[in-house]
Scaffold this motif. Structure first.
Motif, mmCIF file in Angstrom:
data_model
loop_
_atom_site.group_PDB
_atom_site.id
_atom_site.type_symbol
_atom_site.label_atom_id
_atom_site.label_comp_id
_atom_site.label_asym_id
_atom_site.label_seq_id
_atom_site.Cartn_x
_atom_site.Cartn_y
_atom_site.Cartn_z
ATOM 1 N N TYR A 66 0.680 -1.095 0.025
ATOM 2 C CA TYR A 66 -0.148 -0.020 0.208
ATOM 3 C C TYR A 66 0.913 1.163 -0.062
ATOM 4 O O TYR A 66 2.222 1.215 -0.498
ATOM 5 N N ARG A 67 0.596 2.237 0.372
ATOM 6 C CA ARG A 67 0.951 3.593 0.253
ATOM 7 C C ARG A 67 2.498 3.589 1.085
ATOM 8 O O ARG A 67 3.427 3.983 0.379
ATOM 9 N N TRP A 118 -4.797 -1.740 7.137
ATOM 10 C CA TRP A 118 -4.631 -1.067 6.178
ATOM 11 C C TRP A 118 -5.174 0.534 6.689
ATOM 12 O O TRP A 118 -4.296 1.679 6.365
ATOM 13 N N VAL A 119 -6.085 0.814 7.677
ATOM 14 C CA VAL A 119 -6.310 1.923 8.154
ATOM 15 C C VAL A 119 -5.436 2.743 9.117
ATOM 16 O O VAL A 119 -5.102 3.995 8.842
ATOM 17 N N TYR A 120 -4.598 1.884 9.820
ATOM 18 C CA TYR A 120 -3.592 2.446 10.573
ATOM 19 C C TYR A 120 -2.467 2.875 9.735
ATOM 20 O O TYR A 120 -1.915 3.920 10.058
ATOM 21 N N GLU A 121 -2.112 1.978 8.902
ATOM 22 C CA GLU A 121 -0.984 2.680 7.899
ATOM 23 C C GLU A 121 -1.182 3.708 6.944
ATOM 24 O O GLU A 121 -0.407 4.899 7.040
ATOM 25 N N GLU A 122 -2.534 3.918 6.510
ATOM 26 C CA GLU A 122 -2.753 4.990 6.126
ATOM 27 C C GLU A 122 -2.880 6.328 6.620
ATOM 28 O O GLU A 122 -2.454 7.430 6.473
ATOM 29 N N GLU A 123 -3.576 6.267 7.805
ATOM 30 C CA GLU A 123 -4.022 7.399 8.523
ATOM 31 C C GLU A 123 -3.112 7.675 10.010
ATOM 32 O O GLU A 123 -3.088 9.046 10.328
ATOM 33 N N PHE A 124 -2.349 6.513 10.565
ATOM 34 C CA PHE A 124 -1.414 6.869 11.501
ATOM 35 C C PHE A 124 -0.129 6.840 11.294
ATOM 36 O O PHE A 124 0.997 7.041 11.872
ATOM 37 N N SER A 125 0.139 6.741 9.759
ATOM 38 C CA SER A 125 1.412 6.677 9.147
ATOM 39 C C SER A 125 2.457 5.937 9.648
ATOM 40 O O SER A 125 3.505 6.248 9.519
ATOM 41 N N PHE A 126 2.189 4.505 9.978
ATOM 42 C CA PHE A 126 3.260 3.834 10.338
ATOM 43 C C PHE A 126 2.883 2.514 9.840
ATOM 44 O O PHE A 126 1.528 1.932 9.729
ATOM 45 N N VAL A 127 3.767 1.715 9.582
ATOM 46 C CA VAL A 127 3.715 0.120 9.155
ATOM 47 C C VAL A 127 4.229 -0.879 10.225
ATOM 48 O O VAL A 127 3.524 -1.778 10.503
ATOM 49 N N ARG A 128 5.432 -0.570 10.745
ATOM 50 C CA ARG A 128 6.147 -1.624 11.585
ATOM 51 C C ARG A 128 5.430 -1.075 13.109
ATOM 52 O O ARG A 128 5.579 -0.145 13.591
#
Length: 723
Positions: free
Chosen positions: A114-115, A189-199
């Motif tokens: 994703y992003r 998905w939504v945490y990655e997109e809107e809280f801007s972190f993956v790990r």
């Protein structure tokens, strides 16, 4: 009508007019990269404080190299790693040092998910021995070296693994990971997109423990996208996507003790329907920090968890009538006191708290915003930050004492200043640009800000642009609806105030955004110059709800997205249309994503003001967008149906009179093509004529191959035919 000059735009290129100096910009050049700037790739300040490393590609051999340069001389000290000497690794795309810099993690064959997320093949390079080994034969996600450099943790198939380099032992910490059900150690998905972190995991300071988040997304509704490709039958991408008001993942926190082979869930308290947007170990290896937010995102607890007892303690609470922005600025000092940023006095500022959570002092103060926190110099007790003190379309670099005394502006030039500090903060690499100066890079003194020497410039681009009819941005302000709004305008060459020109407006307008900024051109800016060369005036106004003018201005649109912002764009269009040199019958507007939502609303709600609009990848009803972003500003649809429906373009298609171009990518995982399809159906049922285009298998960015060129050709023709 009142206009106040903020910045007197000056021409970057002088002078003597000749045919050679009057080249026009073309879309092929713009999207072919003809005006790209030079810069540094993957800059890292070395632990010794005297050197820095960058990633460089050899244009002849194609090899990837990590080069080390001396701050003092600017000369290359050594080639630390080259892919040409590593079997089976032709190149790599990124690198990360261990804390002691004895090991380097090399990323290759990266595959975007994703992003922000990707999976790839990773190798470990051991600096002392020049040895190399592959972490895993499969592509893994979010690998992280332990602080001692002897272990690595990573995610494979939604489970967390730890590899011990010394013993060669691989430990699987979790075994319940399953696509679209359970995720361990990376965000949904939504945490990655809107809280801007993956790990979603972190090592303790002693390298013995890992804290991680577990996402149970079994009850989250699924969204599916057709991926057409080139095969006889299309495929489907199915993933969990919580739309506003729907169920989120159930998130829980765990701590794994690697030595003891123990795994424990941490109960944080009596929270219901909550988010955990950040976890981070403190300087104390037994204290884990956890940030917990309620679903409305207007109450945040900073919790310290004792890793031995698993007992949580709330050390800091933030409340806001609207919402709280989550940042990565939490920094623990050696005594476990910490730096924190907050808008609690109405502007984003830096605060220093004791390890127990008591406020020691507010470090920065004033009616302006801190825009970046760079770090803390322990030796000199100095905090380094970036702010908009020198006008909110500019950025400057500052130092200040931890006690709030001895503030110093380190940057000297007006425009956008950024910094990459050495490990000991004695020097920094300055990144500078403004609307008439492409990026300049210099080495600067960390105490005085004085330039030591130039590192890199874009003089070649400056010389190249002298051949072109460059149209400068003129920065000003405009009084709209009781507010002073920032604006830029680009005018045609040989502008004549006695003539009438069509006006094409650009905006984004999303909460906290800023499009009016004194920085160097992006690709779109060359497109605007091209339009100006063809006789259009192009303008941009940052209305209410945009950022860097204080919390009150930014949060004015709360619970009513698309109302005040649309009012401001309509009022700006009318006010500009009243100018002698603007043809009020020929005003257009465009935007992408939130900007597409806005441009659609402007055309539908002010049909006598706007002649045309272009909407790319727009939200057409906030009911279709995700929980975290949408509910942050609107609450849920169940709580605030009026806020959702009164400003959604899909409900106002009857107002369409002018020309409308609607564009979307069919594989947009962010703003789903559903938004455009529903708007198309509403327009059809209202018997409204419009133009539209769908780009197959393209995501929210709509790019790849000739896609951007095709899109901008389409938009340019639409403007020329309808404005």
């Amino acid at each position: 009508m009142k206009f106040t000059k903020l910045f007197c735009s000056i021409l970057l290129f002088v002078s003597v007019v000749s045919i050679a100096q009057q080249k026009t910009f073309t879309l092929n050049e713009i999207w072919g990269g003809a005006f790209r700037t030079e810069g540094f790739q993957s800059l890292h300040s070395m632990k010794n404080g005297t050197q820095y490393s960058v990633l460089e590609n050899d244009p002849i051999s194609g090899a990837t190299n990590i080069q080390v340069y001396d701050y003092e001389t600017g000369e290359k000290a050594k080639t630390l790693v080259t892919s040409s000497s590593i079997d089976g690794l032709a190149s790599f795309q990124g690198y990360t040092f261990s804390k002691d810099e004895n090991r380097i993690l090399l990323a290759s064959e990266l595959e975007q998910i994703y992003r922000r997320s990707s999976r790839g093949i990773y190798h470990i390079y051991d600096v002392p021995s020049n040895g190399v080994f592959k972490v895993h034969d499969k592509k893994i996600q979010s690998p992280l070296l332990s602080p001692d450099g002897n272990k690595i943790a990573y995610v494979l198939d939604n489970n967390i693994y730890v590899l011990n380099f010394a013993t060669g032992q691989e430990i699987q910490l979790t075994d319940d990971g399953k696509k679209n059900e359970i995720i361990n150690g990376i965000t949904d998905w939504v945490y990655e997109e809107e809280f801007s972190f993956v790990r979603a995991f972190d090592w303790s300071a002693d390298s013995n423990k890992i804290a991680f988040l577990r996402f149970d997304e079994r009850e989250v509704p699924e969204f599916s996208m057709d991926v057409y490709g080139k095969d006889l039958y299309q495929k489907q991408d199915v993933f969990k996507y919580p739309k506003a008001g729907e169920k989120n993942s159930k998130v829980s926190l765990f701590v794994a003790d690697i030595g003891a082979m123990a795994l424990d869930e941490v109960k944080l308290g009596d929270y219901k329907d909550f988010y955990i947007p950040r976890i981070k170990w403190s300087a104390n290896p037994d204290i884990l920090s956890v940030q917990v937010m309620n679903r409305h995102q207007n109450n945040l607890d900073l919790i310290f968890v004792d890793a031995k007892t698993k007992a949580p303690k709330v050390v800091l609470n933030e409340k806001d009538e609207a919402y709280i922005d989550v940042t990565d600025n939490l920094t623990f000092l050696d005594d476990n006191s910490f730096i924190w940023t907050s808008e609690k006095d109405g502007f984003n500022h830096i605060y220093h708290y004791a390890a127990t959570g008591e406020l020691i002092n507010q470090v920065t103060k004033g009616p302006w915003e801190v825009t970046q926190y760079y770090g803390y110099d322990t030796k000199n007790k100095k905090v380094f930050y970036q702010s908009v003190e020198n006008g909110n379309i500019n950025r400057d670099v500052y130092s200040i004492g931890l006690d709030g005394a001895d503030k110093k502006r380190l940057s000297a030039k007006e425009g956008s200043n950024d910094a990459e500090f050495s490990a000991d903060f004695s020097v920094y690499i300055s990144y500078f640009s403004n609307a008439t100066t492409p990026y300049e890079y210099s080495l600067n003194n960390g105490k005085t800000g004085k330039v030591i020497r130039e590192l890199k410039n874009n003089n070649a681009l400056t010389e190249k642009l002298k051949q072109y009819d460059v149209r400068p941005k003129e920065f000003s302000t405009i009084e709209i609806n009781g507010e002073t709004l920032n604006m830029w305008m680009i005018k045609p060459k040989d502008f004549d105030s006695s003539k009438k020109y069509p006006l094409f407006m650009y905006q984004y307008s999303g909460p906290g955004s800023q499009m009016v900024r004194n920085s160097w051109n992006r690709a779109n800016d060359y497109w605007y110059m091209m339009l100006a060369q063809q006789g259009y005036i192009v303008a941009c106004v940052d209305g209410r709800g945009t950022g860097l003018k204080g919390a009150k201005f930014k949060k004015a649109t709360q619970n009513d997205l698309g109302n005040l912002e649309v009012q401001d764009q309509i009022a700006a269009a009318k006010q500009l249309g009243a100018l002698d040199y603007i043809d009020a019958s020929r005003i257009g507007i465009w935007g992408w994503s939130y900007g597409g939502f806005m441009s659609s609303n402007c055309l539908f709600k002010a049909p006598d003001t706007f002649k045309m609009a272009i909407a790319v990848a727009p939200v057409t009803s906030w009911r279709f967008y995700d929980t975290i972003y949408t509910e942050r500003y609107l609450m849920t649809p169940q709580e605030n149906p009026k806020g959702y429906d009164d400003n959604s373009p899909i409900n106002f298609v009857d107002g369409l009179k002018g020309k409308f171009l609607l564009v979307h990518g069919s594989a947009d995982d962010n703003v789903h093509v559903q938004n455009t399809m529903q708007l198309v159906e509403a327009l059809v049922q209202a018997n409204k004529d419009f133009d539209w285009a769908i780009y197959p298998d393209k995501n929210h960015g709509i790019y790849g191959g000739n896609t951007r060129l095709h899109l901008y050709n389409k938009m340019t023709h639409f403007i020329k035919n309808n404005l």
